[in-house]
Design a protein around this motif. Structure first.
Motif, PDB file in Angstrom:
ATOM      1  N   HIS A  72       0.840  -1.206   0.000  1.00 38.96           N
ATOM      2  CA  HIS A  72       0.000   0.000   0.000  1.00 38.96           C
ATOM      3  C   HIS A  72       0.873   1.254   0.000  1.00 38.96           C
ATOM      4  CE1 HIS A  72      -3.265   2.715   0.598  1.00 38.96           C
ATOM      5  NE2 HIS A  72      -2.941   3.008   1.839  1.00 38.96           N
ATOM      6  N   ILE A  73       1.994   1.170   0.725  1.00 38.84           N
ATOM      7  CA  ILE A  73       2.969   2.257   0.747  1.00 38.84           C
ATOM      8  C   ILE A  73       4.328   1.665   0.379  1.00 38.84           C
ATOM      9  CG2 ILE A  73       4.118   4.016   2.156  1.00 38.84           C
ATOM     10  CD1 ILE A  73       1.635   4.017   3.973  1.00 38.84           C
ATOM     11  N   ALA A  74       4.943   2.194  -0.663  1.00 40.74           N
ATOM     12  CA  ALA A  74       6.269   1.738  -1.099  1.00 40.74           C
ATOM     13  C   ALA A  74       7.263   2.875  -0.926  1.00 40.74           C
ATOM     14  CB  ALA A  74       6.231   1.292  -2.555  1.00 40.74           C
ATOM     15  N   ILE A  75       8.463   2.539  -0.491  1.00 46.95           N
ATOM     16  CA  ILE A  75       9.521   3.533  -0.309  1.00 46.95           C
ATOM     17  C   ILE A  75      10.780   3.046  -1.011  1.00 46.95           C
ATOM     18  CG2 ILE A  75      10.992   4.722   1.364  1.00 46.95           C
ATOM     19  CD1 ILE A  75       8.761   4.324   3.426  1.00 46.95           C
ATOM     20  N   ILE A  76      11.387   3.933  -1.801  1.00 42.77           N
ATOM     21  CA  ILE A  76      12.731   3.680  -2.343  1.00 42.77           C
ATOM     22  C   ILE A  76      13.628   4.784  -1.800  1.00 42.77           C
ATOM     23  CG2 ILE A  76      14.149   3.269  -4.377  1.00 42.77           C
ATOM     24  CD1 ILE A  76      11.654   2.617  -5.957  1.00 42.77           C
ATOM     25  N   VAL A  90       9.655   8.529  -2.697  1.00 40.24           N
ATOM     26  CA  VAL A  90      10.963   8.404  -3.352  1.00 40.24           C
ATOM     27  C   VAL A  90      11.856   9.595  -3.043  1.00 40.24           C
ATOM     28  CG1 VAL A  90      10.158   6.964  -5.257  1.00 40.24           C
ATOM     29  CG2 VAL A  90      10.126   9.434  -5.497  1.00 40.24           C
ATOM     30  N   ASN A  91      13.143   9.347  -3.182  1.00 43.30           N
ATOM     31  CA  ASN A  91      14.174  10.365  -2.970  1.00 43.30           C
ATOM     32  C   ASN A  91      14.235  11.280  -4.193  1.00 43.30           C
ATOM     33  OD1 ASN A  91      16.527  11.819  -2.536  1.00 43.30           O
ATOM     34  ND2 ASN A  91      17.643  10.072  -1.709  1.00 43.30           N
ATOM     35  N   ALA A  92      13.705  12.496  -4.060  1.00 43.16           N
ATOM     36  CA  ALA A  92      13.639  13.426  -5.191  1.00 43.16           C
ATOM     37  C   ALA A  92      14.997  14.039  -5.522  1.00 43.16           C
ATOM     38  CB  ALA A  92      12.632  14.542  -4.889  1.00 43.16           C
ATOM     39  N   ASP A  93      16.009  13.765  -4.692  1.00 45.58           N
ATOM     40  CA  ASP A  93      17.354  14.271  -4.978  1.00 45.58           C
ATOM     41  C   ASP A  93      18.078  13.401  -5.994  1.00 45.58           C
ATOM     42  OD1 ASP A  93      16.904  16.293  -3.150  1.00 45.58           O
ATOM     43  OD2 ASP A  93      17.763  15.170  -1.479  1.00 45.58           O
TER      44      ASP A  93
END
Length: 453
Positions: free
Chosen positions: A182-186, A222-225
């Motif tokens: 349901h929530i994904a993190i990279i 996600v890491n926008a950097d």
């Protein structure tokens, strides 16, 4: 646990045991499958295989014979550590037998929503922060995956009242089919595990599988950097929540003027966060993004971040001894991890480093050693690290036999206000069985030092 019939009366091969294989075989057996387990360890030495045999599960040990596939399996559940170049696995792919990892089983039987965390660095810290924040807010979290208990074992006990917080490796994510958190993190993607994935592109694609099946009702953090990461997941249907440590995001989680903001709302000041380092700021932003989706308030977030000292062996604060702060970063088994650790501190650093020689130089570390006042080196790479230290202009460089000897020396060459950092930039296997053993020996030596002062 959902009572599914997908595997009933199907012939399924569980390839490789360890914790995930045992859990997968037990679950499939309970779901009515005809399970065969194949493990390389000989049966007489294999207590796990023996226990599965007692349950009525067929067990074949000693090797991975490709001819085993002649038995007509409809599915293979592969241990993530077994590469796809393994002859049995290669033959299965040629025969178009579906191959999944245990995390797919966990998803299919779990009644709880899944929060999945992946990335090259920061997975464990982010996973732990999310779990602690949800627990602080009484959200009934369960922790699973590479940290804690095997995911399918947790899923068997989870209910719709729980949240499953799952750390995921690229190895696991290569073997998913319907898996959909349901929530994904990279957290980030750097070049890693090329011996397994062959190319960085293959590795990145495996990471991207975490959002492959997500819909517009799901969330992707996600890491926008990392522009390449944003491009990698541009196909995702999930609602995108970016985070950044270098620029303010009105719609996302970011830092401005020494404070953390979530969609424009101030959450916490950086000075109120115990965990050091810019790399940990990334982990903190990702965790805040996740728990905010689930309604966790700022007070719970603040309580966790004001007390969280770090995950064991990952820039973990051990103790303060006469003004010197000792940190255990034994998990830093490569140069990139040690770079991140060095960037975490503004204070002068006494760096303890060294270990298994994999043939690389340490010149990449040189630009990041400006804050290092002394080097204490051990293991196979001590001479190479000394070269890098000399290039960085470090005058005080010492060689010792092991980590235990390094601790009292580090105290003697440091001053109040300094940081003593174990961040080896190398694997431990030349001297220690695991990085955990190395880190534990360091921590024990620090506590022994403190008692003697």
């Amino acid at each position: 646990m959902k009572k599914i019939t997908d595997y009933e009366h199907k012939k399924i091969l569980v390839l490789g045991l360890a914790k995930s294989g045992i859990a997968a075989a037990s679950l499939l057996h309970e779901l009515g499958a005809f399970v065969t387990v194949n493990d390389q360890k000989p049966f007489e030495e294999n207590t796990a295989a023996q226990s599965l045999l007692e349950k009525g599960i067929k067990v074949i040990c000693g090797s991975h014979p490709p001819e085993l596939l002649d038995e007509g399996f409809e599915l293979i559940v592969k241990n993530p550590g077994i590469p796809y170049t393994n002859p049995l696995v290669s033959k299965a792919m040629e025969m178009n037998i579906p191959i999944i990892t245990e995390i797919e089983l966990a998803y299919r039987v779990s009644e709880a929503d899944i929060i999945g965390i992946t990335g090259s660095n920061g997975k464990t810290t982010t996973t732990t922060l999310i779990f602690n924040m949800l627990e602080e807010a009484s959200k009934n979290p369960l922790i699973a995956g590479n940290i804690g208990t095997v995911a399918s074992e947790v899923a068997m006990k989870a209910t719709s009242e729980n949240q499953m917080v799952v750390e995921l490796s690229s190895f696991q994510l290569m073997g998913v089919d319907q898996f959909k958190p349901h929530i994904a993190i990279i957290t980030n993607v750097y070049e890693a595990h090329l011996d397994y994935h062959q190319t960085k592109e293959n590795y990145a694609e495996a990471k991207a599988n975490i959002t492959r099946n997500q819909t517009e009702d799901d969330f992707l953090i996600v890491n926008a950097d990392q522009e390449e990461l944003l491009e990698l997941v541009s196909f995702s249907q999930a609602e995108l929540i970016p985070f950044s440590t270098v620029r303010y995001l009105e719609k996302g989680v970011s830092i401005k003027e020494g404070k953390v903001f979530h969609f424009g709302e101030e959450v916490i000041g950086l000075r109120d966060i115990l965990l050091p380092g810019k790399h940990n700021q990334e982990n903190i932003l990702a965790a805040i993004a996740a728990v905010k989706i689930l309604g966790v308030g700022n007070d719970a977030i603040k309580r966790v971040l004001a007390t969280f000292q770090g995950v064991e062996h990952r820039t973990q604060f051990v103790a303060e001894v006469n003004g010197r702060r000792f940190y255990n970063d034994s998990k830093a088994t490569n140069i990139l991890a040690t770079k991140s650790a060095l960037q975490a501190f503004d204070q002068p650093v006494v760096l303890l480093a060294g270990g298994l020689d994999r043939g690389n130089s340490f010149s990449e570390l040189v630009p990041h050693m400006s804050g290092v006042k002394a080097l204490i080196l051990f293991g196979e790479t001590a001479d190479k690290l000394e070269e890098a230290g000399r290039e960085a202009g470090i005058q005080s460089i010492y060689h010792v036999d092991n980590v235990e000897e390094a601790v009292p020396l580090s105290f003697n060459v440091s001053e109040p206000g300094d940081v003593v950092l174990l961040s080896p930039a190398c694997a431990s296997w030349d001297q220690y069985k695991t990085f955990e053993v190395r880190g534990n020996i360091f921590a024990q030596a620090v506590h022994k030092l403190k008692q003697s002062q």
